[in-house]
Structures are given as structure tokens and as C-alpha cells.
Write a protein that holds these residues in place. Sequence first.
Motif: not given
Lengths: 245, 257, 643
Positions: C94-99, C122-124, C449-457
Motif C-alpha cells: 500500500n505504498d503507492g506502487d502500480s504497474v 514486463l511490469a504487467t 524478466q527471465g520468468l516473464a519471458d518464459g512463463y508468459f510471453v
Amino acid sequence: MSDSAASPSKAGILDWFGLRWFFRFLSSSIGQKFVMAITGLLLCGFLVVHLEGNLLLFVSAEKYNAYAHFLHSQEELLMVAETGLFVLFLAHLYLAFATAWGNAKARVDQYAVKQTKQAKGLWAASPSTWMFASGSVVLGFVILHLIDMKFQARPDIVYLDEHAPNAPYANALAVLSNPISRVVYTIGVIVLGFHLSHGFASAFQSLGLNHPKYTPLIKWISRLFAFAIAAGFASLPILVPSLSR
Amino acid sequence: MSHTGSKILNLNLQIWRQAGPDQPGALKAYQLSGISTDMSFLEMLDILNEQLIAKGEEPVAFDHDCREGICGTCGVMINGQAHGPDNATTTCQLHMRRFNDGDTIVIEPWRAKAFPVVRDLVVNRSAFDRIIQSGGYVSVNTGGAPDANAIPVAGHKQQEAMAAAACIGCGACVASCKNASAMLFVSAKVSHLASLPQGQTERSKRVVSMVATMDKEQFGNCTNTGECEAACPAGIKLTNIAQLNREYMKAVLFSGE
Amino acid sequence: MTQVSETPLDGRCPTGDIATRWDRHKFDLKLVAPHNKRKNTIIVVGTGLAGGSAAASLAELGYNVLSFCIQDSPRRAHSIAAQGGINAAKNYTNDGDSVRRLFYDTVKGGEWRARESNVYRLATLSTSIIDQCVAQGVPFAREYGGSLANRSFGGAQVSRTFYCAGQTGQQLLIGAYQAMMRQVHAGRIKVFARREMLDVVVVDGVARGIVTRDLVTGKFETFSGDAVVLCTGGYGNAYYLSTMAKTCNVTAAWRAHKRGAYFANPCYTQIHPTCIPVSGTHQSKLTLMSESLRNDGRVWVSKTKGDTRSPDQIPEDERDYYLERRYPSYGNLAPRDISSRAAKERCDAGFGVGPSGLSVYLDFAAAIKRDGEDVVRGKYGNLFHMYEKITAENPYKVPMRIYPAVHYTMGGLWVDYNLQSNLPGLYVLGEANFSDHGANRLGASALMQGLADGYFVIPYTVGDHIATKKLKPVSTEAPEFGEALTTAKSRVESILKVNGKRSVEQFHRALGHIMWDNVGMGRNEKGLIKAIDSIKQLREEFWSDVKVLGSGETLNQNLEHAGRVADFLEFSELLARDALHRDESCGGHFREEHQTSEGECQRDDDNFAYAAAWEFKGIGGDSVLHKEPLTFSDCPLGTRSYK
């Protein structure tokens, strides 16, 4: 697991009783350790009862004789108990040989040098390293003990007829006063204590009972138990001969 | 730069040389001088290999990779101790300051039927992969996982799982055990997943299957000597083996497995 | 002069609202029906976070996956050594982070040299990664109540980093490895361990296979498939001393480059500020101390030049907490490139500490006084233990000494939005590609990044290639495979034939010296030109004087190393050329000619706001430069200030 389903053609008696899983359990490494632990602990229980009876030697000849005659009067019960004990012992023994055999196969080429990393000083003397060896000594001792007491077949000892009222006490004294027996029995029970000091605690680990809260206590109880058993039994060959007849 | 108190060592090495899996092997003696106590054990071997190459002798093959104690690739018996004399330390983290001038150091590969020697100090540990293949996972496909906070895990449970999951799969437990047993390795994975809610669905199936594979791979039996725990560089505890025993018993006696 | 291609390179990114680009793009990608997937084979090289997650996810979809790794098990890839954590825009704190904020921090952290579309994706995806890993049983740190815990990391003012003690990379990799092992059990992945990829096979302009060498038997093998996915990590070992594992190398990427894949931004190398300093000429490897330590550790040197007093003898007012002084709002959590240069600046000016003068203090005294030793031990116990193992100094009592070291490489093979290189059918994931971090990577973003590329892209984009290309089956009997096999073989044979006098290790160290001295934290034209010459010369010496014993028919670690060093000797020249051509300072690429009066990077957006993708035109030859223009609409170009 799908193993059991994989070989339907081999359906046999185990499947009739639905016990294939049990057989698989018994043949697994952990199942074997489980049986090892259970039989070990039950044998420990026997040791306690056995020691109690034996210590009656110190109370009086009458009490000891009465106890022995009472046991022998329950012939059927005794047979069941002895058979049970024999099965326990045999199972414990069989598993000891089976695991030792399997373990030897698991490392064919030996290390040129091997040392422990445990903070227990003399590794070479640690009970856990010597379970098979100490067990073998105990086995030899037990066989001798059975010859001495159960079959009363020692050539160098003169036994009283077992129906004689004083026979149990007299025969025990005869065996325990024999110089060879004194040495062998003393060594035998000390090795037994050595075996128990690891075995008792180890059984709890094999049964899955290890917890930071209880394990240190179990280890101490194990050592205490091993000492009590060894000292209790050792007192017989050491002190009994000096009892007046 | 050198640390205060760094010294120079002359060493007598005895190293297992074996040209291939089916070739005979033997310990071979090497004299090595001028080793700084600041070096790591593997850097000492690097220097030996440089000298061997200069002399025209093939260098000693040994497995290593991250050289910071996390990948689990390295591991040799050093004077009969897996990863050397220090506790909670991998071979690559061991430093030469632990040794004295004139020491004899015997270096052997992990020895177990299930870990055949590939060459010199390199062994094949693929049996560990096969154990994990038989059930060391949570069967969840990518995508569609619920929000991470939808699966609460109590702090102490997470720490328990983390302590078991810290296993680096180096094989020191097998190498140091007098029976070449893999129980510590298997128990670490079983405990890790059994401690977490995610691991519950396959809890019984996993343990039965992994133990069956472990037995099939010809590792020895556990005789509760505790040597694995002392040798483990990742601090995996014997309590995990007790948990494995428990999990297995529960699964076999009370579940459908 | 550098030959520059006239046509701008197109990253094929979707346009329109940045927040919905990936969603819209996914819909546009063609699909392969479930029953057809099993007819397609995908080759995945590398089993780190990118390779492991890609192999597992693709197999789950039903593809046949052939997975290759250089280590003895897929569980050992160097992703395992990542310590600190993984970022995700969960905003659990709850400290103001967002995509959008994670996107913004990453583009800014990368000094506006990354592709906006990729970074936003990547952020998404970052949030799904955490969900996925938790479902796999990754034991992320928790609060007592059972919810996930977070900590902060360099270059961010929010706490968005998820962690597993000091072993986050290990746990994430084991998670991916387990997912892989499940697919091995299911028969959909076949693992080839101890295999080194030596070439990509291109048939009719499409990547259709690879050539490998079995490191145990020395046997060369060829494998064919419908797509090749390279997840072979970074090239930091060009510097010899780095925090990389010893087997990390550029060979797979470089050989693909030689087959036509463009190599982008090789000069973007990250020098991590908190590593254990070099202790002698024997040093084989540097050890990282997680950036998370800077949450509680304070970096300082003496205010007096050449101060030889022991740290406890230096009073508080004679200490220079230079990060807190120069960057008051981020303080000790200033980004890596900035902290590293600040350390170098102090040491170059003569304020360095330790026997060599090449280190600075990282002091926990204040944290220990504030929270107690137990709390500090709870957070960093394993790191302190590791430090003490290496240095024989107790960091609870004496401040740690740290110095920057090569740690990560932002550059890599050029890929489009689909992570496909300019060679159709060749995909590049994780650190091996160039796409998401620009000129500098923020802490805890590599795992993401490694996991975003491999799992989701890759599960989405590789299907599009297979569905649209309608590839005909190709066998390894095809002449292209034979040619690649011969090339790979003859290279190994020619190394064995040299039979010179100097060891591979000597060449590698020599290359490392050239690189660190001239292409390291500070670069200038003169040094770079010198480096290019020295590398050329060293390369020639290598091919006439390297000494590799033994044969190619057994496990021969020296021969493996030789092959990798030979490739580094070719690649490093390109790295230096890229650094020479990029006449500006940005992130990990600091050209001394271009700095502000305060010693910060001075970018040249008018001339260098592009990704530099190099096309191979012969070894040491003049590669052709393809420029992919970078535009910034959602995170407008600005000054990167952490003051």
C-alpha cells in the motif's frame, strides 16, 4: 501409486487379501526401517521384563524360584510368548542382514580416507557406526545364553533337574558363577548397551518421531536406558556368584 | 592485496585420477607449493591444473560452477570429509586458510553406486533428477494461479519450508553417509512441499513415488547415523528425515497410495 | 567507419494505449490447436529462469520440448545465484506502487534505452509471476499473519521486492526446475544435460535446429525442430572476473550471431556495486553481496585521503557517507550503476580502504545498534556467513569491504516484441536478449524478466510462428545440418591442433584485464581503440599459441573453456566497438568524455536514442549497424536523478 495396477496378470494371494500395498511397504527402505524400529522397541520391552525377573535373584531364592515355576506352569502362554519373541528377533535379524547387504551394494568402491564431520570426537567408537557389528556380538551372546539357560546344554556345567524346586535358582547360579560365563555375559551385555544407546533413540527417528522439543530428551533417555539395561544385566554375572547359596 | 595474516602453504596432494567411467582409477600424488591461505580450495586446484598443463599432463577434471556455494555443482571428498572440514560449507567456499603448511590432502570423488564416476573427481548425479521427476513438484500449470496472497502461509511454516527447500542438491549427504543413502535429499523436498498448503493435494502420492524411485536408484538405507546432516552445506536437518518417515508411513498406511 | 544500415530496424511493437498493447497483441497472435501442438518440437537451450520456465510452459501446452543445458542438471543454471529478490507491482504494501510505476522506474532506471512496449508488458506480467511461483510452492518470505512480505531495492522508493531469505533465485529456479521435471515425467520434455550448443541451423532462412557437443563423450549431435529458443544468459565472463558462474559464456549467442542474428547493445554491462573485493592474482571469481544489504548497510570511506586507520578508529565526523551525501533521497539505495561509479570515484581519488585501496566500507553498525544483531542475522545471516567464509572477517564486528564487479549484461541478441530475433524461428529470452533493461538494470528485475519471458510471453508468441509459417518437417539429414556440424567440429579440432604454450586460463585472464581496464566502469575513446587492438592481437596469439591437452572424445573441461574463450575473443571486440560507437554516457555505459560537472551520465538523446543491433560481417570485420529508433511517449525522456 500405479505399480499395483501395472501388473494385473500377476494377481496372487496378496491381491486376494488386498495386501499388495503392505508387501510393497515391507520391501521399501523406509518400511524396513519401520519394522526394524518396532521390533527393536518391542525387544527393548522384553529386556525390561527379563531384567525384572532376573533381579529377583538378588531378592531371594524363593522369590526367584516361584517366579520361574509360575512362568513354566503357563505352558501355552509361554509358548505363544516365546514364539512371538522368536519372530520379533528373527525379523530384526533378517532386516539387519538385508539392509547391511543393500548398504554394502550402494557403495562398491570405498574411500581411501573417511572421517566424520560430526562433533562427536571419536567417530570410530560411535555406536551408530557399529550397529551391525554390535548386533552380531549380541546375536552370538544370545545364542550362548539360550544354550546355557533354555536348553541347559553347556557341557562344563552341571544342571539340576528342572523339576526340582530349587532348580531355577541353582542353575542360574551355576551358569553365572562359571568363569567363562562371567566374562562372556559381562561383555555381552555391555555390547548390548552399546547397541541400545543408538538403537533406542534411532527407533524414534525411524518412526518419524523427531522434534527439536523432544529429540534431545529421547537421546538422553536412550543413553540412560542403555546404561540401565547394561548395568542391570552386568550386575548378575558380577555380583550373583558372591550370593550365599 | 592480501589479508592480514595470509600465509604461503606447501602441500602434498593425493588426487583420484580416472580417465573415464569404465577405466580403472587410482590416487596420484602431486606436490604443490606457493599456495596462499587467501585462496579458495578450487583456486588451489586451478593452480595445480595450470602447472599440470605447463608440464604436459592433463588437468584434473572437477565439477564447479557458481563458486559461491549455491549451485551445488562442486563437491569432493577432502581427507575423507564431504566438502572438507568445515560445516555448512561447500567445496568452493572452503578456503586454504583452513590448512597448514606441509599438510597432505586426499581428494576423492563422491562415491556411491548411484553416482558413477565420469572422470577424475566428476560424478553423474542424474539419479537426483530422476527422484524429483517422480514427484518432487506441485502439479500446477502456468497461468490461472490465484492471487499469491489468497494462499496464506504462516510465517513459521514458511520458514520451515524454506529451511528444507534450501537443499542445493550437491550430493554430499550421499557421499558422506556410510550407506550412501539419499534420505536427506529426498526428505528435504518432501518436507518442503509437505509444509506448504500448495503441496497438500499430492502429499501422499509424492512421498510414495519419490521413495520408490530412491530405492530403485540403488541408494543405501538410512541408519540414522546423522553424518549427512553434519556434511550438508545447506544446513538441512535430520528432522526432515523423520518427517519423511512419517509422511511415508501415513501415506502407505492411511491413504489410497 | 561504422557501416550503418539505411533502413531502421522495426521492433514490431503494437501501438495505441500502452496498457492494453499486450492484450490486444495476444489476440492478434495465431494459435496452434491442442492436437497439433504435439506434432511440433521446440528446442530450448539453457535451463535458467527463462529456459526452465519456457520449457515447462511449452511442454504444458503440449509441445514436444528438447531442453539442453551445459551443467550436469537443469537445476544448476546460474539464475540460482540471484540472492535479493524479484520485483512485482503487487502493491501489497500500500505504498503507492502500480504497474505504471514499475514501468516508469524500469525505463528511467534503464536510462531511456529500453523499449517502452516491452517494459510495460514486463511490469504487467510481474504480478502473475508471483502468483505462479507461489502456486508452485516457492517459499517466499511471509509476515506472521501469512501474507507475503516485501522489501525495497535499489532505484525504487516503494517496497515491491519479493524474496526467499537470501536465496530468491535458487527458489525460483527450483520452482521452474520442478515444473520442468514434472513434464519430463509426463514425457513431454527430454533433457539433454552436459550438452553445449555450438551452432544454430538455418534452413530456408528459418532457424530449424542446433548442433551440440556432448561434454562427456565429446560426441557432436544435431537436433531439428520447429523453433529454437535461446536462454543462454549473459556474457559477463568476457571480463574474466565477474559474479557469473564459471560456465557462463557467450558461445550460443555468438554462434547464432554468426549465423545472422543481430547482437544488440553489447556495451551495456552492469557493474554491481556490492561485491567482495579482489584478494589476489589467484582470484577466479567474484562474489556478490546482495543489493538488499544496502537497505541496512551504510556505505562510507574516510574523509582523509589514504587513511590507514582501522575503521573503528575513524570517528563518525571523519567518515564520508558519500552515497547519502550525493543522493540524499535514495541514499544507500541509489541504483547500481550510480553506486558503482561513486565507489570507483572515491577509490580513484585515493579514499579507498583495505590493503589495495580498492574497496569501500559497507557498515551495519547502525542497523545492529538499532535492531539488534539477531534481527540483522535474520535478514542477512547467510550473506554474512558467506562473507566471513571468503574474507575471514566478521561483518557483525568489522564493516564489510566491497567493490564493484561485473554482474549482468543488458545487451544481447536483438529480438522483436515477440522475442523473436531477426532470424525467423529463433527466439531469445532472459539475459541473452537485449530488450527490457535498456542501459542499466534495476535490482530484482532480472528474475522478473527471465520468468516473464518464459512463463508468459514465449508460450503465446512461438505458436504464432508455428501457425503462420506452416513449416515442413525437416530432418537432421538435410545438408544445412551437415554443414553446421562440420563447422562446429572443425572449430574444436583446430583448437586441439594449435598445441602452443599458453593455457586457456592465461588467455582468458589477459582478455579480462583488457576489458576491465578499458571497457569497464569508465570508458573513453583512446582506451576503447586500444582495447580493440589488444583484443585483436590477443585473438591472433590465441590461435597460434593456446595449449589444450587431451582429446575431444572425452570429458575435457579445458577444451570446453578454450572454445568459449575463443568466442569471447571475437565477441569482446564487438563489445568494445559498440562502446566506441556510442558516443554518450548512459546507465552501465559511461563514457568519460560525456559527464556532467557532478560526474553523472550525460546522454545524447538526439543522436543515440536507439538500440544498436549489429549484423555479423566476418570476425573482426566491420559489422553493419542497424538502428532501432526508441520513442518515449508514456515515460517521456528526462534526466535520471536520484538526488
